[in-house]
Design an enzyme around this catalytic site. Sequence first.
Site, PDB file in Angstrom:
ATOM      1  N   ASP A 300      31.550  -3.064 101.050  1.00  0.00           N
ATOM      2  CA  ASP A 300      31.912  -3.295 102.434  1.00  0.00           C
ATOM      3  C   ASP A 300      31.208  -4.549 102.956  1.00  0.00           C
ATOM      4  OD1 ASP A 300      29.632  -1.707 101.982  1.00  0.00           O
ATOM      5  OD2 ASP A 300      29.792  -0.695 103.909  1.00  0.00           O
ATOM      6  N   GLU A 484      18.198  -6.740  98.976  1.00  0.00           N
ATOM      7  CA  GLU A 484      19.403  -5.925  98.791  1.00  0.00           C
ATOM      8  C   GLU A 484      20.429  -6.653  97.926  1.00  0.00           C
ATOM      9  OE1 GLU A 484      22.796  -3.846 101.660  1.00  0.00           O
ATOM     10  OE2 GLU A 484      21.676  -5.601 102.347  1.00  0.00           O
TER      11      GLU A 484
END
Length: 529
Positions: A300, A484
Amino acid sequence: MFILIWLSTSCSQENEQGNTDRNQLDNYLEFYDSELFRAVQLGEVFEDSKTFVDCIPKVSLEKIQATYLAEKGQVNFDLKSFVLAHFELPQNPITDFQSDQEKDMYQHIESLWPILTRSKDTIQNSSLIPLPKPYVVPGGRFREIYYWDSYFTMLGLKASGKDELAKNMLDNFASLIDSLGFIPNGNRAYYTGRSQPPFFALMVDELYSSNRTSFISYLPQLKKEYGFWMKGKETLTEMQPAAGRVVLLEDNIVLNRYYDAFSRPRPESFKEDYELVHEYDLPNEKAYLDLRAGAESGWDYSSRWMADSQKMETIETTSIIPIDLNVLLYFSEIKIAQAYNWNEQLDSADLYLEKANSRKNAINSILWDEKQKRYADYNFSNKKHTSILSMAIAYPLFAKIAPKDKARMVIKQMQDSLLLSGGFVTTTIESGQQWDYPNAWAPLQWIGVQALFNYGQHDLGLEVMDRWLGLNEKVYQQTGKMMEKYNVADTSLQAGGGEYPLQDGFGWTNGVAVAMKKILTEKETIEVK
């Protein structure tokens, strides 16, 4: 009303200390449809939309809403002051402690495990769904457990000798399946409309592949989760070929897509979803479903889900049969068959082997694009493969279901088009979305490397690990953090894009780094011997 559609009929199997309070969940789901919630999220009371959904109410949500309706029209009413008076702000995990310059990256990761670990949940009256055992969160704004992240985190825990914590995380997911009928995106009320890429079977296999008794004990949850993904299969017809997460294709073949139980803005990204839909006057229900399905994919967002790779408003996730999802469900079918076989229920084992074989054949036919000589996502609405080259093409090799000739063609494209100086880039499209060029993510490095190993490309796999870990170490030396995501095209720059700032911590990056380091260390040990 925004009410949760419960997928299980009984909570009798819930763990004693991890019970899911259905009334509390329903209260939150109703709250996300309230006037107060809408005012806070659209009014940008907080910079990050996720902040408010993680706030803890000081009294009941019903009382807070009633007070808001009574006070909102008063002179000098201030919405932010009202929120701060009635809610406690969420606390981020502490991941930015003073880095010890004497520690290398791997020592740093070992020191991070306890900081990212949460004991059993005791927070009351919050959006958090309590879990019975300790678990590891990703870090930063991600204050809860996440489904597919956790598989890669568990690889690192296992490599670090923290097997018990990894097993606790698996048991937490089993508990969620028992109580909700599936594993949500994360253990929050606002995630209960969707799941994430189904890695539960891989988790069971990773931890218990050599322990028949323990492996078989997870068969009820393996089956129940599989049932969640296949729900609605019996209702499919040529006139109604799609329902929920299942799609009927030619020759009575059923494959899967990402979906969501709700067709409203995501509470944790309410403003972003609402403004996109209204700015472009999109059909509300379809657009919100596509956005939510994109979130379920874990990617996403990515150009994979867009009709026009540069335009988010063309998102069409629910029209796409993804490579990765169907490979993961193949793996689930194989592991259910294995559990039945080990339990000497051979007829049931044969049934699931037949399902797996049918899916494997479909992946190698319907999801193979002969023109592009690679696996490709398939848009069942227009009956065409999408043109996006992504690291999803590695999944059939990861599961060892690609014939050797197809594997050779896939590996060539992985090497020629996706392998950059820092590792495998997610896609070749620069769209501004975080799951596109130039960004790369730890889980896809692991999938890609294992795919190479499975087809005899050991040297190339080791080279990819060297590039990825080298980039991790470079960024760590510069920042003292594990990120991340990473920029693998220009390793002097940090990654960007997406709906929120770059996060540090970081669960799956740590897990993959430690697991890869263990492989390299074992290789060096063998070479020395």
